[in-house]
Write a protein that holds these residues in place. Structure first.
Motif, PDB file in Angstrom:
ATOM      1  N   ALA A 100      -5.818   5.458  10.090  1.00  0.00           N
ATOM      2  CA  ALA A 100      -7.107   4.961   9.627  1.00  0.00           C
ATOM      3  C   ALA A 100      -6.934   3.953   8.482  1.00  0.00           C
ATOM      4  N   LEU A 101      -6.023   4.237   7.564  1.00  0.00           N
ATOM      5  CA  LEU A 101      -5.799   3.328   6.443  1.00  0.00           C
ATOM      6  C   LEU A 101      -5.257   1.983   6.926  1.00  0.00           C
ATOM      7  N   LEU A 102      -4.401   1.996   7.912  1.00  0.00           N
ATOM      8  CA  LEU A 102      -3.865   0.737   8.439  1.00  0.00           C
ATOM      9  C   LEU A 102      -4.958  -0.068   9.142  1.00  0.00           C
ATOM     10  N   LYS A 103      -5.895   0.626   9.782  1.00  0.00           N
ATOM     11  CA  LYS A 103      -7.042  -0.072  10.383  1.00  0.00           C
ATOM     12  C   LYS A 103      -7.911  -0.697   9.283  1.00  0.00           C
ATOM     13  N   VAL A 104      -8.082   0.008   8.181  1.00  0.00           N
ATOM     14  CA  VAL A 104      -8.833  -0.531   7.050  1.00  0.00           C
ATOM     15  C   VAL A 104      -8.147  -1.783   6.513  1.00  0.00           C
ATOM     16  N   ALA A 105      -6.824  -1.740   6.374  1.00  0.00           N
ATOM     17  CA  ALA A 105      -6.080  -2.901   5.886  1.00  0.00           C
ATOM     18  C   ALA A 105      -6.285  -4.104   6.804  1.00  0.00           C
ATOM     19  N   GLN A 106      -6.234  -3.875   8.107  1.00  0.00           N
ATOM     20  CA  GLN A 106      -6.458  -4.958   9.070  1.00  0.00           C
ATOM     21  C   GLN A 106      -7.861  -5.544   8.930  1.00  0.00           C
ATOM     22  N   GLY A 110      -1.652  -2.779  -1.128  1.00  0.00           N
ATOM     23  CA  GLY A 110      -1.807  -1.470  -1.760  1.00  0.00           C
ATOM     24  C   GLY A 110      -2.226  -0.406  -0.768  1.00  0.00           C
ATOM     25  N   VAL A 111      -3.156  -0.744   0.131  1.00  0.00           N
ATOM     26  CA  VAL A 111      -3.589   0.208   1.161  1.00  0.00           C
ATOM     27  C   VAL A 111      -2.413   0.579   2.060  1.00  0.00           C
ATOM     28  N   LYS A 112      -1.632  -0.421   2.445  1.00  0.00           N
ATOM     29  CA  LYS A 112      -0.463  -0.155   3.308  1.00  0.00           C
ATOM     30  C   LYS A 112       0.558   0.732   2.595  1.00  0.00           C
ATOM     31  N   GLN A 113       0.744   0.486   1.295  1.00  0.00           N
ATOM     32  CA  GLN A 113       1.690   1.313   0.554  1.00  0.00           C
ATOM     33  C   GLN A 113       1.209   2.749   0.443  1.00  0.00           C
ATOM     34  N   VAL A 114      -0.099   2.944   0.256  1.00  0.00           N
ATOM     35  CA  VAL A 114      -0.642   4.301   0.217  1.00  0.00           C
ATOM     36  C   VAL A 114      -0.402   4.991   1.561  1.00  0.00           C
ATOM     37  N   ALA A 115      -0.611   4.265   2.649  1.00  0.00           N
ATOM     38  CA  ALA A 115      -0.372   4.843   3.971  1.00  0.00           C
ATOM     39  C   ALA A 115       1.092   5.247   4.147  1.00  0.00           C
ATOM     40  N   ASP A 120      -8.806   0.467  -3.838  1.00  0.00           N
ATOM     41  CA  ASP A 120      -7.791   1.409  -4.302  1.00  0.00           C
ATOM     42  C   ASP A 120      -8.313   2.845  -4.251  1.00  0.00           C
ATOM     43  N   THR A 121      -9.551   3.043  -4.708  1.00  0.00           N
ATOM     44  CA  THR A 121     -10.139   4.370  -4.745  1.00  0.00           C
ATOM     45  C   THR A 121     -10.273   4.952  -3.348  1.00  0.00           C
ATOM     46  N   CYS A 122     -10.793   4.152  -2.424  1.00  0.00           N
ATOM     47  CA  CYS A 122     -10.972   4.649  -1.052  1.00  0.00           C
ATOM     48  C   CYS A 122      -9.640   5.015  -0.412  1.00  0.00           C
ATOM     49  N   ALA A 123      -8.645   4.153  -0.574  1.00  0.00           N
ATOM     50  CA  ALA A 123      -7.345   4.426   0.046  1.00  0.00           C
ATOM     51  C   ALA A 123      -6.728   5.709  -0.494  1.00  0.00           C
ATOM     52  N   LEU A 124      -6.751   5.867  -1.812  1.00  0.00           N
ATOM     53  CA  LEU A 124      -6.139   7.050  -2.424  1.00  0.00           C
ATOM     54  C   LEU A 124      -6.902   8.323  -2.090  1.00  0.00           C
ATOM     55  N   CYS A 125      -8.221   8.271  -2.177  1.00  0.00           N
ATOM     56  CA  CYS A 125      -9.011   9.470  -1.901  1.00  0.00           C
ATOM     57  C   CYS A 125      -8.848   9.913  -0.448  1.00  0.00           C
ATOM     58  N   LEU A 126      -8.934   8.972   0.474  1.00  0.00           N
ATOM     59  CA  LEU A 126      -8.821   9.339   1.888  1.00  0.00           C
ATOM     60  C   LEU A 126      -7.438   9.902   2.205  1.00  0.00           C
ATOM     61  N   ASP A 155       0.712   0.952 -14.407  1.00  0.00           N
ATOM     62  CA  ASP A 155      -0.065   0.594 -13.234  1.00  0.00           C
ATOM     63  C   ASP A 155       0.484   1.382 -12.049  1.00  0.00           C
ATOM     64  N   GLY A 156      -0.411   1.963 -11.267  1.00  0.00           N
ATOM     65  CA  GLY A 156       0.032   2.774 -10.138  1.00  0.00           C
ATOM     66  C   GLY A 156       0.882   2.002  -9.154  1.00  0.00           C
ATOM     67  N   PHE A 157       0.523   0.748  -8.896  1.00  0.00           N
ATOM     68  CA  PHE A 157       1.290  -0.087  -7.978  1.00  0.00           C
ATOM     69  C   PHE A 157       2.696  -0.298  -8.516  1.00  0.00           C
ATOM     70  N   GLN A 158       2.817  -0.588  -9.817  1.00  0.00           N
ATOM     71  CA  GLN A 158       4.117  -0.833 -10.429  1.00  0.00           C
ATOM     72  C   GLN A 158       4.953   0.437 -10.509  1.00  0.00           C
ATOM     73  N   TYR A 159       4.309   1.594 -10.594  1.00  0.00           N
ATOM     74  CA  TYR A 159       5.032   2.865 -10.659  1.00  0.00           C
ATOM     75  C   TYR A 159       5.443   3.379  -9.279  1.00  0.00           C
ATOM     76  N   GLY A 160       5.039   2.665  -8.239  1.00  0.00           N
ATOM     77  CA  GLY A 160       5.392   3.092  -6.893  1.00  0.00           C
ATOM     78  C   GLY A 160       4.404   4.059  -6.282  1.00  0.00           C
ATOM     79  N   PHE A 161       3.178   4.144  -6.867  1.00  0.00           N
ATOM     80  CA  PHE A 161       2.160   5.050  -6.335  1.00  0.00           C
ATOM     81  C   PHE A 161       1.344   4.383  -5.233  1.00  0.00           C
ATOM     82  N   GLY A 162       1.614   3.100  -4.938  1.00  0.00           N
ATOM     83  CA  GLY A 162       0.827   2.374  -3.955  1.00  0.00           C
ATOM     84  C   GLY A 162      -0.406   1.769  -4.574  1.00  0.00           C
ATOM     85  N   ALA A 163      -1.116   2.563  -5.338  1.00  0.00           N
ATOM     86  CA  ALA A 163      -2.318   2.124  -6.055  1.00  0.00           C
ATOM     87  C   ALA A 163      -2.621   3.203  -7.078  1.00  0.00           C
ATOM     88  N   GLU A 164      -3.660   2.994  -7.847  1.00  0.00           N
ATOM     89  CA  GLU A 164      -4.075   4.024  -8.797  1.00  0.00           C
ATOM     90  C   GLU A 164      -5.589   4.096  -8.784  1.00  0.00           C
TER      91      GLU A 164
END
Length: 425
Positions: free
Chosen positions: A39-45, A91-96, A140-146, A382-391
């Motif tokens: 679902a997250l990859l579809k959101v990124a697209q 960021g969405v792709k990294q969270v996925a 960022d919020t949607c990707a992390l929460c989902l 920053d979450g992205f810089q820390y490797g969290f994908g996003a924050e």
């Protein structure tokens, strides 16, 4: 009477959105990691496909912001461009791609009576997000929460209403046809401030609220909310240049920490300089900062070196400028620098530049902040810089979550206990 009817109508709408999110969260909690990642990859697209319409909506917000007299720093936080949308998509792709924390057994043990006990990460449920200006927070919020198995109720600022509306529409289009229910993402589409007050009192529907913005917003949320709050703090961040600092390194770090982007919470707002290095290093550093458009506000010792600098007042030491303004103070010792940070810092991000390992160790141990740095810019908090994908934000609290909040910080836990017929005597 009309005002009361309008307020009641808004309250009803906000409660209904939260109810739908709560219902969707139950379905979301049962999904597999593969379901959520797909679902997250579809959101990124979809975000990439809708880039032009998102940018158009953002231009409307920027035009309104300029007309309303928003500062350049706030306009920068509000602005989107193709590169920033690409960063959101990445960021969405990294969270996925990150490990799914839901279902992770963090501890496991067996009691003498044979009971097996597992401590297991579980979704929060429904997370409410109240935030200002920056539209990227929506994505960022949607990707992390989902990914963390929770539904989300969003309330952005009026300054970014068109941008957030476009982003949420794109996210929902991306979720359509996936295993993740579209209702797991809800957006309060109004500028009426009463919607926030209603949101903050949705006990039983919201499991957590996270404010992200300026001091006024955070204070309002903390003082108004009856649901649990994770407080993201303002960033009055310091860079301390020690007497044993490498001069070239120190210059690069302060220029990056202050100038790389002004309107963000991890930008440096105060420069502390040891007096032993001040005369040789500070004039060049101030010149470089001024060439980048930074206004300097200094202590009396700074004015002795640079008489044309504006004298800093007490408020300057405690202000998160979010603008090309920097307070500068010369200190006699490491202890004076530590005392200044303790007095005026907000517990966000603090940095020391030094080649003295003993001094660095003392700084890192004694500074009470969510992130402390040695020979590095504060801009890395920053979450992205820390490797969290996003924050979802940077917490300056000490309970549950601290620093950049990624996936694990958006989960709770429960104890799963397995027995073979045990009863308590």
């Amino acid at each position: 009477m009309v005002s009361l009817r309008k307020e009641f109508f808004i309250m009803s709408i906000v409660r209904e959105l939260a109810r739908q999110a709560k219902e969707a969260s139950r379905q979301l909690a049962t999904l597999t990691t593969a379901d959520k990642n797909s679902a997250l990859l579809k959101v990124a697209q979809q975000l990439l496909a809708d880039k032009d319409s998102i940018l158009y909506a953002n231009q409307e917000d920027l035009a309104r912001g300029k007309q309303a007299g928003l500062s350049p720093a706030l306009l920068d936080r509000l602005a989107l461009n193709a590169a920033r949308i690409d960063d959101m998509v990445e960021g969405v792709k990294q969270v996925a791609a990150l490990p799914d924390p839901v279902g992770e057994i963090t501890e496991s043990w067996q009691r003498p009576n044979g009971l097996l006990i597992d401590k297991v990460r579980v979704p929060m449920g429904v997370i409410g997000m109240v935030y200002e200006a920056r539209p990227n927070v929506t994505v960022d919020t949607c990707a992390l929460c989902l990914k963390a198995g929770s539904a989300v109720l969003l309330r952005g600022s009026s300054s970014a209403l068109n941008s957030n509306r476009a982003l949420v529409n794109s996210i929902k289009k991306g979720l359509a046809g996936t295993a993740v229910p579209v209702a797991a993402v809800q957006f309060i589409d109004t500028e009426d401030r009463s919607a926030v007050d209603e949101m903050l009192r949705l006990n039983g529907l919201l499991d957590l609220v996270i404010p992200r913005g300026g001091a006024g917003l955070i204070k309002r949320v903390v003082e108004t909310a009856t649901v649990p709050v994770i407080e993201t703090g303002v960033g009055n961040c310091h860079v301390y240049v020690d007497k044993d600092a490498d001069p070239a390194m120190a210059l690069e770090i302060i220029l990056n920490a202050k100038c790389q982007r002004y309107g963000v919470c991890n930008a440096a707002e105060t420069l502390l300089v040891h007096r032993n290095i001040a005369a040789a290093w500070l004039p060049e550093a101030l010149q470089a900062l001024r060439q980048r458009g930074v206004e300097i506000r200094g202590c009396p010792a700074v004015l002795e070196l640079q008489p044309d600098v504006k004298l800093a007042d007490r408020d300057d030491w405690s202000t998160e400028f979010l603008a090309p303004v920097l307070a500068v103070k010369i200190v006699a010792t490491l202890e004076e620098a530590l005392a200044h940070i303790q007095t005026y810092g907000t517990g966000h991000s603090e940095s020391i530049v030094t080649n003295n390992q003993e001094t660095a160790s003392r700084f890192l141990k004694l500074v009470d902040a969510a992130a402390v740095y040695h020979n590095a810019s504060t801009r890395f908090t920053d979450g992205f810089q820390y490797g969290f994908g996003a924050e979802i934000g940077i917490s300056t609290q000490k309970l549950h979550a601290r620093g950049p909040m990624g996936l694990r910080e958006l989960t709770s836990y429960k104890y799963v206990v397995r027995g073979t017929g045990q009863v308590r005597s």
